[in-house]
Design an enzyme around this catalytic site. Structure first.
Site, PDB file in Angstrom:
ATOM      1  N   LYS A 184       0.851  -1.192   0.000  1.00  0.00           N
ATOM      2  CA  LYS A 184       0.000   0.000   0.000  1.00  0.00           C
ATOM      3  C   LYS A 184       0.886   1.241   0.000  1.00  0.00           C
ATOM      4  O   LYS A 184       1.554   1.540   0.986  1.00  0.00           O
ATOM      5  CB  LYS A 184      -0.885   0.037   1.248  1.00  0.00           C
ATOM      6  CG  LYS A 184      -1.942   1.114   1.135  1.00  0.00           C
ATOM      7  CD  LYS A 184      -2.419   1.647   2.462  1.00  0.00           C
ATOM      8  CE  LYS A 184      -1.749   2.932   2.861  1.00  0.00           C
ATOM      9  NZ  LYS A 184      -1.994   4.097   2.017  1.00  0.00           N
ATOM     10  N   GLY A 237       7.243   4.726   7.741  1.00  0.00           N
ATOM     11  CA  GLY A 237       6.373   5.881   7.934  1.00  0.00           C
ATOM     12  C   GLY A 237       6.638   6.513   9.276  1.00  0.00           C
ATOM     13  O   GLY A 237       7.735   6.370   9.840  1.00  0.00           O
ATOM     14  N   SER A 238       5.646   7.176   9.796  1.00  0.00           N
ATOM     15  CA  SER A 238       5.844   7.934  11.033  1.00  0.00           C
ATOM     16  C   SER A 238       5.859   7.017  12.258  1.00  0.00           C
ATOM     17  O   SER A 238       5.277   5.926  12.241  1.00  0.00           O
ATOM     18  CB  SER A 238       4.733   8.971  11.187  1.00  0.00           C
ATOM     19  OG  SER A 238       3.495   8.313  11.273  1.00  0.00           O
ATOM     20  N   THR A 239       6.487   7.493  13.295  1.00  0.00           N
ATOM     21  CA  THR A 239       6.570   6.713  14.535  1.00  0.00           C
ATOM     22  C   THR A 239       5.177   6.497  15.119  1.00  0.00           C
ATOM     23  O   THR A 239       4.856   5.416  15.616  1.00  0.00           O
ATOM     24  CB  THR A 239       7.507   7.427  15.529  1.00  0.00           C
ATOM     25  OG1 THR A 239       8.825   7.418  14.956  1.00  0.00           O
ATOM     26  CG2 THR A 239       7.554   6.719  16.879  1.00  0.00           C
ATOM     27  N   GLY A 242       3.443   3.791  13.132  1.00  0.00           N
ATOM     28  CA  GLY A 242       4.157   2.532  13.369  1.00  0.00           C
ATOM     29  C   GLY A 242       3.796   1.922  14.721  1.00  0.00           C
ATOM     30  O   GLY A 242       3.588   0.706  14.844  1.00  0.00           O
ATOM     31  N   GLU A 259      10.361   1.071   9.953  1.00  0.00           N
ATOM     32  CA  GLU A 259      11.341   2.120   9.606  1.00  0.00           C
ATOM     33  C   GLU A 259      10.623   3.440   9.847  1.00  0.00           C
ATOM     34  O   GLU A 259       9.720   3.795   9.094  1.00  0.00           O
ATOM     35  CB  GLU A 259      11.727   2.020   8.125  1.00  0.00           C
ATOM     36  CG  GLU A 259      12.361   0.721   7.707  1.00  0.00           C
ATOM     37  CD  GLU A 259      13.813   0.628   8.104  1.00  0.00           C
ATOM     38  OE1 GLU A 259      14.407   1.664   8.459  1.00  0.00           O
ATOM     39  OE2 GLU A 259      14.351  -0.486   8.079  1.00  0.00           O
ATOM     40  N   CYS A 293      13.482  11.036   5.965  1.00  0.00           N
ATOM     41  CA  CYS A 293      13.470  10.500   7.325  1.00  0.00           C
ATOM     42  C   CYS A 293      14.808  10.737   8.018  1.00  0.00           C
ATOM     43  O   CYS A 293      14.861  10.990   9.208  1.00  0.00           O
ATOM     44  CB  CYS A 293      13.144   9.015   7.296  1.00  0.00           C
ATOM     45  SG  CYS A 293      14.163   8.104   6.143  1.00  0.00           S
ATOM     46  N   GLU A 393       9.855  15.833  14.855  1.00  0.00           N
ATOM     47  CA  GLU A 393      10.163  15.731  13.424  1.00  0.00           C
ATOM     48  C   GLU A 393       9.245  16.685  12.659  1.00  0.00           C
ATOM     49  O   GLU A 393       8.024  16.586  12.761  1.00  0.00           O
ATOM     50  CB  GLU A 393       9.929  14.298  12.948  1.00  0.00           C
ATOM     51  CG  GLU A 393      10.347  14.086  11.514  1.00  0.00           C
ATOM     52  CD  GLU A 393      10.119  12.652  11.043  1.00  0.00           C
ATOM     53  OE1 GLU A 393       9.074  12.081  11.363  1.00  0.00           O
ATOM     54  OE2 GLU A 393      11.010  12.121  10.353  1.00  0.00           O
TER      55      GLU A 393
HETATM   56  P1  NAP Z   1       2.636   8.087   7.758  1.00  0.00           P
HETATM   57  O1  NAP Z   1       1.578   9.099   7.908  1.00  0.00           O
HETATM   58  O2  NAP Z   1       3.001   7.256   8.916  1.00  0.00           O
HETATM   59  O3  NAP Z   1       2.188   7.179   6.538  1.00  0.00           O
HETATM   60  C1  NAP Z   1       2.984   6.119   6.086  1.00  0.00           C
HETATM   61  C2  NAP Z   1       2.093   5.080   5.448  1.00  0.00           C
HETATM   62  O4  NAP Z   1       1.239   4.560   6.440  1.00  0.00           O
HETATM   63  C3  NAP Z   1       1.194   5.644   4.355  1.00  0.00           C
HETATM   64  O5  NAP Z   1       1.031   4.671   3.357  1.00  0.00           O
HETATM   65  C4  NAP Z   1      -0.107   5.868   5.095  1.00  0.00           C
HETATM   66  O6  NAP Z   1      -1.247   5.836   4.282  1.00  0.00           O
HETATM   67  C5  NAP Z   1      -0.098   4.682   6.032  1.00  0.00           C
HETATM   68  N1  NAP Z   1      -0.967   4.862   7.191  1.00  0.00           N
HETATM   69  C6  NAP Z   1      -1.458   6.005   7.712  1.00  0.00           C
HETATM   70  N2  NAP Z   1      -2.228   5.720   8.786  1.00  0.00           N
HETATM   71  C7  NAP Z   1      -2.217   4.387   8.938  1.00  0.00           C
HETATM   72  C8  NAP Z   1      -2.809   3.492   9.861  1.00  0.00           C
HETATM   73  N3  NAP Z   1      -3.570   3.909  10.865  1.00  0.00           N
HETATM   74  N4  NAP Z   1      -2.580   2.164   9.714  1.00  0.00           N
HETATM   75  C9  NAP Z   1      -1.796   1.720   8.720  1.00  0.00           C
HETATM   76  N5  NAP Z   1      -1.219   2.512   7.803  1.00  0.00           N
HETATM   77  C10 NAP Z   1      -1.419   3.831   7.921  1.00  0.00           C
HETATM   78  O7  NAP Z   1       3.995   8.726   7.237  1.00  0.00           O
HETATM   79  P2  NAP Z   1       4.181   9.716   6.016  1.00  0.00           P
HETATM   80  O8  NAP Z   1       3.656  11.032   6.452  1.00  0.00           O
HETATM   81  O9  NAP Z   1       3.675   9.124   4.754  1.00  0.00           O
HETATM   82  O10 NAP Z   1       5.758   9.717   5.888  1.00  0.00           O
HETATM   83  C11 NAP Z   1       6.539  10.471   6.697  1.00  0.00           C
HETATM   84  C12 NAP Z   1       7.102   9.665   7.848  1.00  0.00           C
HETATM   85  O11 NAP Z   1       7.772   8.520   7.378  1.00  0.00           O
HETATM   86  C13 NAP Z   1       8.114  10.459   8.617  1.00  0.00           C
HETATM   87  O12 NAP Z   1       7.932  10.252   9.983  1.00  0.00           O
HETATM   88  C14 NAP Z   1       9.425   9.859   8.153  1.00  0.00           C
HETATM   89  O13 NAP Z   1      10.485  10.038   9.048  1.00  0.00           O
HETATM   90  C15 NAP Z   1       9.058   8.445   7.976  1.00  0.00           C
HETATM   91  N6  NAP Z   1      10.015   7.772   7.101  1.00  0.00           N
HETATM   92  C16 NAP Z   1      10.894   6.866   7.633  1.00  0.00           C
HETATM   93  C17 NAP Z   1      11.840   6.252   6.816  1.00  0.00           C
HETATM   94  C18 NAP Z   1      12.838   5.258   7.355  1.00  0.00           C
HETATM   95  O14 NAP Z   1      13.422   4.538   6.573  1.00  0.00           O
HETATM   96  N7  NAP Z   1      13.041   5.183   8.649  1.00  0.00           N
HETATM   97  C19 NAP Z   1      11.871   6.557   5.466  1.00  0.00           C
HETATM   98  C20 NAP Z   1      10.975   7.482   4.970  1.00  0.00           C
HETATM   99  C21 NAP Z   1      10.041   8.083   5.788  1.00  0.00           C
HETATM  100  P3  NAP Z   1      -1.984   7.206   3.839  1.00  0.00           P
HETATM  101  O15 NAP Z   1      -1.034   7.899   2.980  1.00  0.00           O
HETATM  102  O16 NAP Z   1      -3.173   6.711   3.121  1.00  0.00           O
HETATM  103  O17 NAP Z   1      -2.307   7.949   5.088  1.00  0.00           O
END
Ligand code: NAP
Length: 489
Positions: A184, A237-239, A242, A259, A293, A393
């Site tokens: 997804k 994604g976000s902490t 996660g 991650e 990230c 962040e």
């Molecule tokens: P996010 O809001 O956590 O979303 C990540 C993914 O999770 C998206 O596909 C999102 O779908 C989905 N999601 C949202 N709510 C969910 C839920 N309740 N259950 C399951 N899945 C859900 O993060 P983001 O805003 O896209 O990305 C930014 C974050 O990712 C930052 O915190 C960044 O640091 C982190 N990141 C970490 C790494 C690493 O390797 N450590 C790399 C890149 C990014 P929707 O888009 O449909 O909401």
């Protein structure tokens, strides 16, 4: 399917079992170009039924006699290699789609992200068939060994900052180990991965091995975590999200790897090459609009060179002008969405209210169109580790500068965070560099550089930045499970 004249064909349906299909509910959501605010396409929005169809398609390719099972690992590698070649040769097409959807400069999507995704596929193609168990001599009368088996159907959930590349970071090792994948992408940026799925089909990846199901995070994510036919969840994604996923996965004890976010320190000592450190500081926070990230969002500067370094950093930041992401010379694109831009602007106000000093940017940028979500490269000075802009962040082009007095102080301040994804150390003193590298709690530490990655080098977090590694041999751990075999002779 929506076609824009003189533009690549935009695919916007779910990719399940080798076909592009509507969501069972018929629901869609709009995705738009953050640089122009114009709609690009209506994307099919998966629900629980679609997750089920995708999981079943993926499961079928794990059954004995299926096309995927019958393929030798070397033949799987050939498909992956072909896909990597195709990505390389079509980087202009898929890169353009990424830029339209995400707002990142075409320079990045075409010449950095897509080649990096291709390299990841080449690298993991090389592992296919080489992930082996071992024979372990235990006692007379026994033949004992281990098998490294695929975990099964991998459910991957990925973010919007590197939509194609981070998805491939999961898909490539998963396929190399013989798994199948239901993935997804983030709702803001689903389009490049749907195009990737089309390439995969063209390259001969059997139907069902890769399924791409855009849709609302909580809906698709929850359905994936709860689905009994999905064996593992690989999340980037976000902490906050996660943590929620992990709690939910406790019910099925699904294998989860995370991650997550970061607030990475970029530590500049007085004996560093300050010109290089200034260049590095900009790359660390403004590459990818700061939506990275591992972004070096905290610049830690030794007191004695603070003014000299900051003059260089501020001068460079002033020259970094936001532009049309499709222009080849643009190095600062559009923030991915209005919501994210508002979030970044909110943090800029928080920083000001906390008493930090804006020394560059601090406001939205206009590229001359009056449209788009652009923010000027923003630098705060006089930041204290207790401030929110030093702890949370922001995920945008906002740098918090913090002073330190010596190596111990630098390490204490570098570690004053719940995160532990990345860090950098700038110094000409090699002993100090290695001492500080050891003392910093982070999954990656660069010395005299920033933002360097390679598929052979593991990437992932300490502390609340998650666990499990993407990339490198370590990634294979995520996608295999060990079976011990004891044969009594
Ligand atoms: P996010 O809001 O956590 O979303 C990540 C993914 O999770 C998206 O596909 C999102 O779908 C989905 N999601 C949202 N709510 C969910 C839920 N309740 N259950 C399951 N899945 C859900 O993060 P983001 O805003 O896209 O990305 C930014 C974050 O990712 C930052 O915190 C960044 O640091 C982190 N990141 C970490 C790494 C690493 O390797 N450590 C790399 C890149 C990014 P929707 O888009 O449909 O909401």
């Amino acid at each position: 399917m929506t076609t824009i004249s003189a533009e690549p064909t935009i695919l916007s349906k779910l990719f399940i079992n080798g076909d592009f299909v509507d969501a069972r509910s018929g629901e869609t959501f709009a995705t738009s170009n953050p640089a122009t605010e114009e709609k690009i396409a209506d994307v099919a929005s998966a629900g629980a039924e679609d997750v089920d169809l995708a999981a079943r398609a993926a499961r079928a390719q794990l059954e004995p006699g299926s096309e995927w099972q019958k393929m030798k690992p070397r033949d799987r590698a050939k498909v992956m290699w072909k896909l990597a070649d195709m990505l390389s040769s079509r980087a202009a097409e898929i890169g353009r789609i990424e830029t339209l959807d995400n707002g990142k400069p075409i320079f990045e999507s075409q010449f950095v992200d897509t080649p990096a995704a291709a390299e990841c596929l080449y690298y993991f193609a090389g592992w296919s068939g080489k992930v082996t168990g071992e024979t372990i001599p235990i006692q007379e009368g026994a033949f004992t060994y281990t098998l490294r088996e695929p975990v099964g159907v991998v459910g991957a959930i990925t973010p919007w900052n590197f939509p194609l590349m981070l998805a491939v970071w999961k898909i490539a090792p998963a396929l190399a180990c013989g798994n199948t994948v239901v993935i997804k992408p983030a709702s803001n940026t689903s389009l490049s991965l749907l195009k990737f799925a089309e390439y995969a089909r063209e390259c001969g990846l059997p139907a069902g091995v890769l399924n791409v199901i855009p849709g609302r995070g909580s809906v698709v994510g929850n359905a994936m975590v709860d689905h009994p036919g999905i064996d593992a969840i690989a999340f980037t994604g976000s902490t906050a999200v996660g943590r929620g996923l992990m709690e939910r996965a406790a019910k099925t004890l699904k294998k989860v790897t995370l991650e997550l976010g970061g607030k990475s320190p970029n530590v500049v000592f007085a004996d560093a090459d300050l010109e290089a450190a200034a260049r590095g500081a900009l790359n660390a926070i403004f590459y990818g609009k700061g939506e990275v990230c591992a972004a070096g969002s905290r610049l830690l500067v030794e007191d004695s060179v603070h003014d000299e370094l900051m003059a260089k950093v501020i001068d460079r930041a002033g020259k970094m002008v936001a532009g049309d992401p499709l222009h080849p010379k643009t190095r600062l694109g559009a923030i991915v969405s209005r919501e994210q831009m508002d979030n970044v602007m909110k943090y800029i106000e928080v920083g000001k209210a906390e008493g930090a000093k804006v020394v560059a940017g601090g406001e939205r940028a206009d590229i001359g169109t009056g449209k788009g979500y652009f923010v000027k490269p923003t630098i705060f000075d006089d930041v204290d580790t207790s401030m929110r802009i030093a702890r949370e962040e922001i995920f945008g082009p906002v740098l918090a500068t913090i002073r330190f007095k010596d190596a111990d102080d630098a390490v204490a301040k570098a570690n004053a965070t719940v995160y532990g994804l990345a860090a950098a150390v700038w110094t000409r003193d090699i002993s100090k560099a290695h001492r500080v590298v050891r003392a910093i709690k982070a999954g990656t530490v660069w010395v005299n550089s920033y933002n360097l990655y390679d598929p052979a080098l593991p990437f992932g977090g300490f502390k609340e930045s998650g666990f499990g590694r993407d990339q490198g041999r370590d990634a294979l751990e995520k996608y295999t499970q060990t079976k011990s075999v004891w044969v009594s002779l």
